[in-house]
Design an enzyme around this catalytic site. Sequence first.
Site, PDB file in Angstrom:
ATOM      1  N   ARG A 119      78.848 -19.428 -30.121  1.00  0.00           N
ATOM      2  CA  ARG A 119      78.336 -18.422 -30.497  1.00  0.00           C
ATOM      3  C   ARG A 119      79.005 -17.847 -31.449  1.00  0.00           C
ATOM      4  O   ARG A 119      79.032 -16.686 -31.699  1.00  0.00           O
ATOM      5  CB  ARG A 119      78.621 -17.552 -29.205  1.00  0.00           C
ATOM      6  N   LYS A 141      73.775 -14.633 -45.028  1.00  0.00           N
ATOM      7  CA  LYS A 141      72.517 -14.772 -44.532  1.00  0.00           C
ATOM      8  C   LYS A 141      72.402 -16.564 -44.220  1.00  0.00           C
ATOM      9  O   LYS A 141      72.703 -17.259 -45.177  1.00  0.00           O
ATOM     10  CB  LYS A 141      71.407 -14.779 -45.547  1.00  0.00           C
ATOM     11  N   GLU A 235      69.277  -6.546 -43.972  1.00  0.00           N
ATOM     12  CA  GLU A 235      68.411  -6.272 -44.921  1.00  0.00           C
ATOM     13  C   GLU A 235      67.620  -4.723 -44.911  1.00  0.00           C
ATOM     14  O   GLU A 235      66.416  -4.755 -44.494  1.00  0.00           O
ATOM     15  CB  GLU A 235      67.143  -7.405 -44.661  1.00  0.00           C
ATOM     16  N   ASN A 243      66.397  -8.183 -54.334  1.00  0.00           N
ATOM     17  CA  ASN A 243      65.053  -8.830 -54.350  1.00  0.00           C
ATOM     18  C   ASN A 243      64.385  -8.504 -55.750  1.00  0.00           C
ATOM     19  O   ASN A 243      63.018  -8.771 -55.958  1.00  0.00           O
ATOM     20  CB  ASN A 243      64.155  -8.595 -53.057  1.00  0.00           C
TER      21      ASN A 243
END
Length: 359
Positions: A119, A141, A235, A243
Amino acid sequence: MTEETTRISVGGDYDVVVGRGLLDELPAMLGDGVQRVLVVHPRALGATGEGVREALVAKGFEAYAAEVPDAEEAKTAQVAAFLWGVLGQAGFWGWVGVVWVGGPPTTHLAGFVAATWLRGVRVVHVPTTLLAMVDAAVGGKTGINTPEGKNLVGAFHPPVGVLCDLATLETLPANDFVAGLAEVVKAGFIADPVILDLVESDVEGARSATGPHVRELVERAIRVKADVVSKDLKEADLREVLNYGHTFGHAVEQVERYQFRHGAAVSIGMVYVAELARLAGKLDEALVDRHRSVLTALGLPVTYRGDRWPQLLEAMKRDKKSRGSLLRFVVLTDLAKPSRLEGPDPALLQAAYAEVSRT
Ligand SMILES: NC(=O)c1ccc[n+]([C@@H]2O[C@H](COP(=O)([O-])OP(=O)(O)OC[C@H]3O[C@@H](n4cnc5c(N)ncnc54)[C@H](O)[C@@H]3O)[C@@H](O)[C@H]2O)c1
């Protein structure tokens, strides 16, 4: 260590260390209690991975190396399951760590395995490509691909530290280095224009891993990313600015079935969105020209084939920033002034495409 080492804090949670010969930093990053460490590296970086493993053994760790396929081939459920098997068979219970060495695909894979094993275990990133240093290694990420698409399975799992050894960039193929510069230039446009001044003052130097400004360019781009992600781990709206150029860029990557370098696609994507902002009356022409001139000088593409509009539009509608069928773009209103453009007129979208189309 002769050269200075820089530490960039990501929201006070962990440091990105930039310099040369940084392996002495690993034990402190892995932290107390960690005895066993798995070093994950792509096939192409066997010697670098082994160097990291040996450095850990010399510091008293029980360290194993696991080789995974190069580039995106590594980001599959099968390769993740292989690494879970390695961890299980080598008895990785309790305080353990994963160190990965390589480009963004290895980060995503190893980060995902670290996020899911027990985990969540500690992970240190050792990025070896420019793109990985200034983008993928910072922010937590992780993910793998499935047959239905890229990064559909993943988790946010920040590392306990990131080591950016500038010497590793010297063996990177020149085209991969230049492609990474697209993300550096992006950081310049969205937040730190000094990056653009540095590139413009010595373009040849910027194109080389041994150039005089490489260190400063890497550090400035990392600071931009660290600043944004420390305010917004997930995000949400702020992180979206990273982005910039990616909506059209991802569409190009999809249409090209990922046979196009990410940085090259983002380069075209930034010019596309600059043109879109200009056509929408948000950005002046001089700044659009600056996009073209700085990217072209670096050897990055600023045009794309002119016969792919329906496929590109379809791909952009699947972008994560879109809201239903409403397209949404990160645009600039000025240097370092990101904003959003929602649901632009379809005619503007196509007119911007015409501006980046090769005839
Ligand atoms: N947001 C993200 O996380 C993100 C961002 C950009 C790109 N990507 C993905 O990353 C990939 C491209 O990134 P990349 O080119 O930085 O990485 P990459 O891992 O694809 O590296 C390119 C090649 O160079 C090798 N290599 C890596 N470091 C090296 C070194 N120091 N010396 C010699 N060879 C080395 C790799 O094994 C690989 O074969 C694409 O698949 C792209 O879609 C992800």
